[in-house]
Write a protein that holds these residues in place. Sequence first.
Motif, PDB file in Angstrom:
ATOM      1  N   LEU A  74       0.822  -1.203   0.000  1.00 49.82           N
ATOM      2  CA  LEU A  74       0.000   0.000   0.000  1.00 49.82           C
ATOM      3  C   LEU A  74       0.861   1.259   0.000  1.00 49.82           C
ATOM      4  O   LEU A  74       0.575   2.222  -0.723  1.00 49.82           O
ATOM      5  CB  LEU A  74      -0.933  -0.001   1.210  1.00 49.82           C
ATOM      6  N   VAL A  75       1.920   1.264   0.807  1.00 48.69           N
ATOM      7  CA  VAL A  75       2.794   2.442   0.876  1.00 48.69           C
ATOM      8  C   VAL A  75       3.478   2.679  -0.468  1.00 48.69           C
ATOM      9  O   VAL A  75       3.422   3.787  -1.040  1.00 48.69           O
ATOM     10  CB  VAL A  75       3.831   2.278   1.995  1.00 48.69           C
ATOM     11  N   LEU A  76       4.131   1.650  -0.998  1.00 49.61           N
ATOM     12  CA  LEU A  76       4.885   1.808  -2.249  1.00 49.61           C
ATOM     13  C   LEU A  76       3.958   2.101  -3.427  1.00 49.61           C
ATOM     14  O   LEU A  76       4.260   2.955  -4.268  1.00 49.61           O
ATOM     15  CB  LEU A  76       5.694   0.541  -2.521  1.00 49.61           C
ATOM     16  N   SER A  77       2.824   1.413  -3.485  1.00 49.12           N
ATOM     17  CA  SER A  77       1.915   1.596  -4.618  1.00 49.12           C
ATOM     18  C   SER A  77       1.248   2.959  -4.590  1.00 49.12           C
ATOM     19  O   SER A  77       1.005   3.555  -5.649  1.00 49.12           O
ATOM     20  CB  SER A  77       0.847   0.494  -4.607  1.00 49.12           C
ATOM     21  N   LEU A 195      -8.585   8.635  -0.970  1.00 46.86           N
ATOM     22  CA  LEU A 195      -8.152   7.347  -1.522  1.00 46.86           C
ATOM     23  C   LEU A 195      -8.529   6.172  -0.639  1.00 46.86           C
ATOM     24  O   LEU A 195      -8.399   5.011  -1.067  1.00 46.86           O
ATOM     25  CB  LEU A 195      -6.629   7.342  -1.722  1.00 46.86           C
ATOM     26  N   ALA A 196      -8.978   6.439   0.582  1.00 47.59           N
ATOM     27  CA  ALA A 196      -9.174   5.382   1.579  1.00 47.59           C
ATOM     28  C   ALA A 196     -10.045   4.223   1.102  1.00 47.59           C
ATOM     29  O   ALA A 196      -9.664   3.055   1.274  1.00 47.59           O
ATOM     30  CB  ALA A 196      -9.740   5.983   2.867  1.00 47.59           C
ATOM     31  N   PRO A 197     -11.223   4.458   0.492  1.00 47.09           N
ATOM     32  CA  PRO A 197     -12.029   3.306   0.059  1.00 47.09           C
ATOM     33  C   PRO A 197     -11.296   2.395  -0.912  1.00 47.09           C
ATOM     34  O   PRO A 197     -11.328   1.173  -0.776  1.00 47.09           O
ATOM     35  CB  PRO A 197     -13.251   3.965  -0.588  1.00 47.09           C
ATOM     36  N   GLY A 198     -10.618   2.998  -1.885  1.00 44.11           N
ATOM     37  CA  GLY A 198      -9.873   2.191  -2.844  1.00 44.11           C
ATOM     38  C   GLY A 198      -8.700   1.480  -2.212  1.00 44.11           C
ATOM     39  O   GLY A 198      -8.412   0.318  -2.530  1.00 44.11           O
ATOM     40  N   LEU A 199      -7.997   2.152  -1.295  1.00 43.10           N
ATOM     41  CA  LEU A 199      -6.854   1.531  -0.634  1.00 43.10           C
ATOM     42  C   LEU A 199      -7.284   0.367   0.253  1.00 43.10           C
ATOM     43  O   LEU A 199      -6.610  -0.669   0.317  1.00 43.10           O
ATOM     44  CB  LEU A 199      -6.095   2.570   0.197  1.00 43.10           C
ATOM     45  N   ILE A 200      -8.405   0.538   0.954  1.00 43.96           N
ATOM     46  CA  ILE A 200      -8.896  -0.539   1.817  1.00 43.96           C
ATOM     47  C   ILE A 200      -9.280  -1.754   0.977  1.00 43.96           C
ATOM     48  O   ILE A 200      -8.931  -2.894   1.304  1.00 43.96           O
ATOM     49  CB  ILE A 200     -10.084  -0.055   2.662  1.00 43.96           C
ATOM     50  N   ALA A 201      -9.995  -1.507  -0.111  1.00 40.87           N
ATOM     51  CA  ALA A 201     -10.404  -2.615  -0.977  1.00 40.87           C
ATOM     52  C   ALA A 201      -9.191  -3.303  -1.594  1.00 40.87           C
ATOM     53  O   ALA A 201      -9.099  -4.538  -1.614  1.00 40.87           O
ATOM     54  CB  ALA A 201     -11.339  -2.091  -2.070  1.00 40.87           C
ATOM     55  N   ALA A 202      -8.236  -2.514  -2.103  1.00 40.86           N
ATOM     56  CA  ALA A 202      -7.046  -3.100  -2.705  1.00 40.86           C
ATOM     57  C   ALA A 202      -6.210  -3.828  -1.666  1.00 40.86           C
ATOM     58  O   ALA A 202      -5.642  -4.892  -1.938  1.00 40.86           O
ATOM     59  CB  ALA A 202      -6.212  -2.006  -3.380  1.00 40.86           C
ATOM     60  N   GLY A 203      -6.118  -3.262  -0.451  1.00 38.44           N
ATOM     61  CA  GLY A 203      -5.370  -3.921   0.615  1.00 38.44           C
ATOM     62  C   GLY A 203      -5.993  -5.246   1.003  1.00 38.44           C
ATOM     63  O   GLY A 203      -5.274  -6.226   1.278  1.00 38.44           O
TER      64      GLY A 203
END
Length: 274
Positions: A74-77, A195-203
């Motif tokens: 998540l950090v790098l992406s 970005l939180a919703p997308g990051l949570i889903a991707a994570g």
Amino acid sequence: MHDITFPLRWRAALVAPALVIFLAFWLLPMAALVQVSADGHFVETYRALLTNSRYMESLAATIALSAAVTAATLVLSTICGMLLVRHQFPGRPALVALLTFPLAFPGVVVGFMVIMLAGRQGLIGALTLRLTGERWVFAYSMAGLFAGYLYFSIPRVIVTVMACATKLDTSLEEAARSLGATPWHIVRDVILPALAPGLIAAGAVCFATAMGAFGTAFTLATDINVLPMTIYTAFTLNANMVTAAGLSILLGLVTWAVLTVARSLTGSAVAATA
């Protein structure tokens, strides 16, 4: 604008293929796993699994590895995705293609690449031997597995971050900047919440993929204790179908729980920003 409605029989016909796939590829196999794992003694079987220190250590190691891979990914992406969306430079399309190219690689290929990089005859070992007199080899450890999982996880999350970043409202950032917000405050208070919703889903998807990934672990498995390898050993070497099925159910339950929590958090985040 006309309201398009379908008769009940057409709606049933449209939903039927999805239901058939769900039944054939998820519900029936899961029911079979539960039946095999119970072995006529459901409570005793799962009590034995949950009190076995080796199996629980394998589960804990798998969860810890998946969480670490997810956090690093998540950090790098996020950094790379935001950079690629916000800046135009020569070679950008080629760089995006290279970053997402590992999506085409199966786990065995990723494991082989880790061996070529950090194996006994790998590039890192050759460089460290020349520089320090010692050969650094970590391909066959949890560090090597972490590198492999990170390699095939980053492209998946970068695609999501880039898709979310293109929809950010830059006027909010300009407003925060005009009010004296520092770049860090803009990132923390404006960009990341958006970005939180997308990051949570991707994570969540990243975590689930790392939990169940087998090909890379199988390629590197010398001294790696992760649950997919434990299940493989129980199934093939020990012919212990009950244990393999029970551990598969535990792996699925942990992954399902994480995906459920992520879905609830994503729904809350979307509702909060609406």
